[in-house]
Design a protein around this motif. Structure first.
Motif, PDB file in Angstrom:
ATOM      1  N   ILE A 100       0.835  -1.206   0.000  1.00 26.80           N
ATOM      2  CA  ILE A 100       0.000   0.000   0.000  1.00 26.80           C
ATOM      3  C   ILE A 100       0.870   1.256   0.000  1.00 26.80           C
ATOM      4  O   ILE A 100       0.602   2.221  -0.719  1.00 26.80           O
ATOM      5  CB  ILE A 100      -0.961  -0.017   1.202  1.00 26.80           C
ATOM      6  CG1 ILE A 100      -1.989  -1.146   1.040  1.00 26.80           C
ATOM      7  CG2 ILE A 100      -1.683   1.331   1.348  1.00 26.80           C
ATOM      8  CD1 ILE A 100      -2.848  -1.397   2.263  1.00 26.80           C
ATOM      9  N   TYR A 156       2.483   1.871  -3.554  1.00 28.35           N
ATOM     10  CA  TYR A 156       1.653   2.356  -4.656  1.00 28.35           C
ATOM     11  C   TYR A 156       0.849   3.621  -4.348  1.00 28.35           C
ATOM     12  O   TYR A 156       0.414   4.313  -5.266  1.00 28.35           O
ATOM     13  CB  TYR A 156       0.692   1.250  -5.126  1.00 28.35           C
ATOM     14  CG  TYR A 156       1.398   0.117  -5.816  1.00 28.35           C
ATOM     15  CD1 TYR A 156       1.910   0.281  -7.095  1.00 28.35           C
ATOM     16  CD2 TYR A 156       1.582  -1.109  -5.189  1.00 28.35           C
ATOM     17  CE1 TYR A 156       2.574  -0.755  -7.739  1.00 28.35           C
ATOM     18  CE2 TYR A 156       2.249  -2.152  -5.824  1.00 28.35           C
ATOM     19  CZ  TYR A 156       2.734  -1.970  -7.095  1.00 28.35           C
ATOM     20  OH  TYR A 156       3.395  -2.981  -7.731  1.00 28.35           O
ATOM     21  N   THR A 157       0.621   3.910  -3.086  1.00 25.00           N
ATOM     22  CA  THR A 157      -0.181   5.094  -2.755  1.00 25.00           C
ATOM     23  C   THR A 157       0.570   6.096  -1.884  1.00 25.00           C
ATOM     24  O   THR A 157       0.126   7.244  -1.749  1.00 25.00           O
ATOM     25  CB  THR A 157      -1.470   4.689  -2.017  1.00 25.00           C
ATOM     26  OG1 THR A 157      -1.137   4.161  -0.726  1.00 25.00           O
ATOM     27  CG2 THR A 157      -2.266   3.660  -2.806  1.00 25.00           C
ATOM     28  N   LYS A 187       0.693   5.899   1.258  1.00 25.20           N
ATOM     29  CA  LYS A 187      -0.049   6.034   2.505  1.00 25.20           C
ATOM     30  C   LYS A 187       0.347   4.955   3.499  1.00 25.20           C
ATOM     31  O   LYS A 187       0.667   3.822   3.123  1.00 25.20           O
ATOM     32  CB  LYS A 187      -1.561   5.948   2.244  1.00 25.20           C
ATOM     33  CG  LYS A 187      -2.107   7.094   1.403  1.00 25.20           C
ATOM     34  CD  LYS A 187      -3.608   6.944   1.192  1.00 25.20           C
ATOM     35  CE  LYS A 187      -4.164   8.104   0.372  1.00 25.20           C
ATOM     36  NZ  LYS A 187      -5.625   7.953   0.127  1.00 25.20           N
ATOM     37  N   LYS A 201      -2.100   6.760 -14.042  1.00 25.45           N
ATOM     38  CA  LYS A 201      -1.954   5.809 -12.933  1.00 25.45           C
ATOM     39  C   LYS A 201      -1.925   4.403 -13.502  1.00 25.45           C
ATOM     40  O   LYS A 201      -2.732   4.060 -14.366  1.00 25.45           O
ATOM     41  CB  LYS A 201      -3.098   5.961 -11.937  1.00 25.45           C
ATOM     42  CG  LYS A 201      -3.128   7.311 -11.237  1.00 25.45           C
ATOM     43  CD  LYS A 201      -4.297   7.390 -10.272  1.00 25.45           C
ATOM     44  CE  LYS A 201      -4.354   8.766  -9.623  1.00 25.45           C
ATOM     45  NZ  LYS A 201      -4.681   9.828 -10.614  1.00 25.45           N
ATOM     46  N   GLU A 233      -1.622   0.786  -9.263  1.00 20.30           N
ATOM     47  CA  GLU A 233      -1.897   1.979  -8.461  1.00 20.30           C
ATOM     48  C   GLU A 233      -3.394   2.200  -8.295  1.00 20.30           C
ATOM     49  O   GLU A 233      -3.873   2.505  -7.200  1.00 20.30           O
ATOM     50  CB  GLU A 233      -1.240   3.199  -9.110  1.00 20.30           C
ATOM     51  CG  GLU A 233       0.270   3.222  -8.954  1.00 20.30           C
ATOM     52  CD  GLU A 233       0.932   4.285  -9.804  1.00 20.30           C
ATOM     53  OE1 GLU A 233       2.108   4.595  -9.550  1.00 20.30           O
ATOM     54  OE2 GLU A 233       0.274   4.813 -10.729  1.00 20.30           O
ATOM     55  N   ASP A 234      -4.145   2.024  -9.385  1.00 18.45           N
ATOM     56  CA  ASP A 234      -5.599   2.191  -9.298  1.00 18.45           C
ATOM     57  C   ASP A 234      -6.203   1.113  -8.398  1.00 18.45           C
ATOM     58  O   ASP A 234      -7.121   1.376  -7.614  1.00 18.45           O
ATOM     59  CB  ASP A 234      -6.221   2.125 -10.692  1.00 18.45           C
ATOM     60  CG  ASP A 234      -7.700   2.498 -10.687  1.00 18.45           C
ATOM     61  OD1 ASP A 234      -8.028   3.596 -10.206  1.00 18.45           O
ATOM     62  OD2 ASP A 234      -8.523   1.679 -11.145  1.00 18.45           O
ATOM     63  N   ARG A 262      -5.537   1.796  -4.692  1.00 16.93           N
ATOM     64  CA  ARG A 262      -6.460   2.849  -4.223  1.00 16.93           C
ATOM     65  C   ARG A 262      -7.779   2.227  -3.780  1.00 16.93           C
ATOM     66  O   ARG A 262      -8.368   2.626  -2.773  1.00 16.93           O
ATOM     67  CB  ARG A 262      -6.751   3.853  -5.353  1.00 16.93           C
ATOM     68  CG  ARG A 262      -5.659   4.850  -5.643  1.00 16.93           C
ATOM     69  CD  ARG A 262      -5.965   5.646  -6.890  1.00 16.93           C
ATOM     70  NE  ARG A 262      -6.889   6.749  -6.643  1.00 16.93           N
ATOM     71  CZ  ARG A 262      -7.432   7.497  -7.601  1.00 16.93           C
ATOM     72  NH1 ARG A 262      -7.155   7.246  -8.870  1.00 16.93           N
ATOM     73  NH2 ARG A 262      -8.245   8.486  -7.297  1.00 16.93           N
TER      74      ARG A 262
END
Length: 453
Positions: free
Chosen positions: A363, A366-367, A369, A427, A431-432, A435
């Motif tokens: 996570i 790719y984000t 976060k 993206k 990545e999508d 999310r």
């Protein structure tokens, strides 16, 4: 010819002589041969009766809710009805040495739901062949058929494929709900920023828009949703498909038919003489189709189609491999959307747990976060204890601007196109997907499994 075995009672021959008025010609065969010939005779008789009742090909043959008929009919109806109610896409009948496995493909994954006794399976296959108008006596060659059945208020289009194996004929039935509604773009899984980008691409007056991905990744669904978005009384929209999966009011749809040489290429040529504004080609499979599509897009038409590639930038290389000149691709291509389908967490049993270290790393990768809790499905009756129910698409949208167009015309490598597109805000599929993990829609394993990372 009257076939007999060692166990045939003597009075059976006398009964035939009495009924026909003459002594029958007899031939003694083994019990196994006798049973096989009897099964073939019954199946052919049922086939003839069925054809007398249903003279028109493609008519509605049976109501699955009716429980009447032989045990074989009841068993098959039960399997089909459960598949319809569960929403499966395919039913697999697989014979092995000691059993016959029945599996459903639900949300892209196969689940064994039943087994059939070996001695009853030939009758099940014969019944399937009868209702799909296949040759019951032919067991050595693959066959393809189709049938429409009714389950309550649903009309289901079944595509039947048989394949001979060492343990018997393997049968796969694909189910398509003809009464199902076409999804809209808003229901597909686009995030607002991607939706805005995609709508900007498809609202161009001319050019090519490609949807890419492997078989079963939802490309046709996205194309149909796009046609719904573009459909207006002021536009002449014509499609050529193989097959036509959904019928859309207000759009002219053509079914490919290779038997009469109605291919994608030939059909596309004819469509161009029908004054179209928007053309949808089910798939670009060869140079001829690609060339016509490119020239159509350069003469004032918007062309929508699909390709089989792993990601969006690879679509350019695929067209070049087919023989299309890079400068023509650059002049005609407006956008490429790569997509995959991932299973959604079942809403009925969705709950949270602490993320593993590996999940946190993915996570974060790719984000960017930091996430401590993630969602998952515990498993319940509603999702067949899988923890998942339904699927959603993940997307990678490459919008072609002047800089990318210039690079395409120079035939730059795919990895450079990908880097340029990412710099411009594209993206990736992963990545999508991640999310959607953060938003509690799917899981890390699902996303990475389909994006092959």
């Amino acid at each position: 010819m009257f076939y007999i075995t060692d166990q045939t009672p003597f009075y059976a021959v006398e009964d035939v002589r009495f009924l026909t008025g003459r002594p029958p010609k007899t031939e003694k065969i083994s019990k196994e041969e006798f049973l096989e010939k009897l099964e073939e005779y019954i199946a052919n008789l049922e086939n003839r009766l069925q054809h007398k009742k249903e003279p028109e090909e493609g008519t509605l043959l049976e109501n699955l809710l009716e429980g009447s008929g032989s045990p074989v009919i009841q068993t098959l109806n039960s399997i089909l009805l459960k598949a319809v109610r569960t929403g499966v896409s395919d039913i697999h009948f697989e014979p092995f040495s000691d059993r016959v496995s029945v599996r459903y493909r639900l949300d892209g994954v196969l689940h064994e739901i039943n087994t059939l006794p070996k001695n009853a399976y030939p009758q099940v296959v014969s019944r399937i062949k009868v209702i799909s108008k296949l040759n019951v006596a032919e067991k050595r060659l693959p066959q393809d058929g189709r049938i429409r059945v009714k389950a309550g208020n649903k009309e289901i289009d079944m595509r039947v494929s048989t394949l001979p194996t060492v343990f018997g004929e393997r049968v796969v039935i694909r189910l398509l709900d003809r009464t199902g509604s076409v999804l809209t773009l808003e229901e597909l899984g686009f995030y607002p920023d991607d939706m805005e980008k995609y709508k900007r691409i498809i609202k161009k007056p001319h050019g090519i828009v490609l949807i890419t991905g492997p078989t079963g990744s939802g490309k046709s669904t996205t194309l149909y949703a796009t046609l719904l978005e573009l459909k207006t009384p002021r536009k002449n929209i014509i499609t050529i498909e193989d097959p036509v999966e959904y019928q859309i009011d207000g759009i002219s749809q053509i079914q490919v038919n290779p038997k009469i040489d109605l291919t994608f290429a030939n059909g596309l040529r004819s469509i161009l003489r029908q004054d179209p504004d928007i053309i949808m080609v089910g798939e670009i499979r060869d140079f001829e189709t690609a060339e016509i599509a490119v020239h159509a897009s350069m003469t004032g038409h918007l062309v929508l189609s699909t390709l089989h590639t792993n990601d969006a930038p690879s679509a350019v290389a695929r067209l070049v491999d087919m023989g299309v000149e890079p400068f023509l691709i650059a002049a005609s291509l407006e956008g490429v959307v790569a997509q995959r389908l991932v299973r959604k967490i079942c809403e009925n049993c969705k709950t949270q747990r602490k993320a593993t270290q590996w999940e946190k790393e993915q996570i974060k990768r790719y984000t960017g976060k930091d996430v401590d809790l993630i969602h998952y499905g515990k498993g319940c009756e509603e999702c067949l204890n899988t923890g998942f129910k339904g699927r959603i698409a993940i997307y990678e949208i490459m919008e072609i601007d002047e800089e990318l167009r210039s690079s395409i015309s120079k035939n730059v490598e795919t990895y450079r196109l990908r880097d340029m597109a990412r710099e411009k805000g594209m993206k990736t599929l992963a990545e999508d997907g991640i999310r959607k993990v953060v938003d509690g829609i799917t899981t890390v394993e699902e996303v990475l499994q389909v994006t092959q990372v």
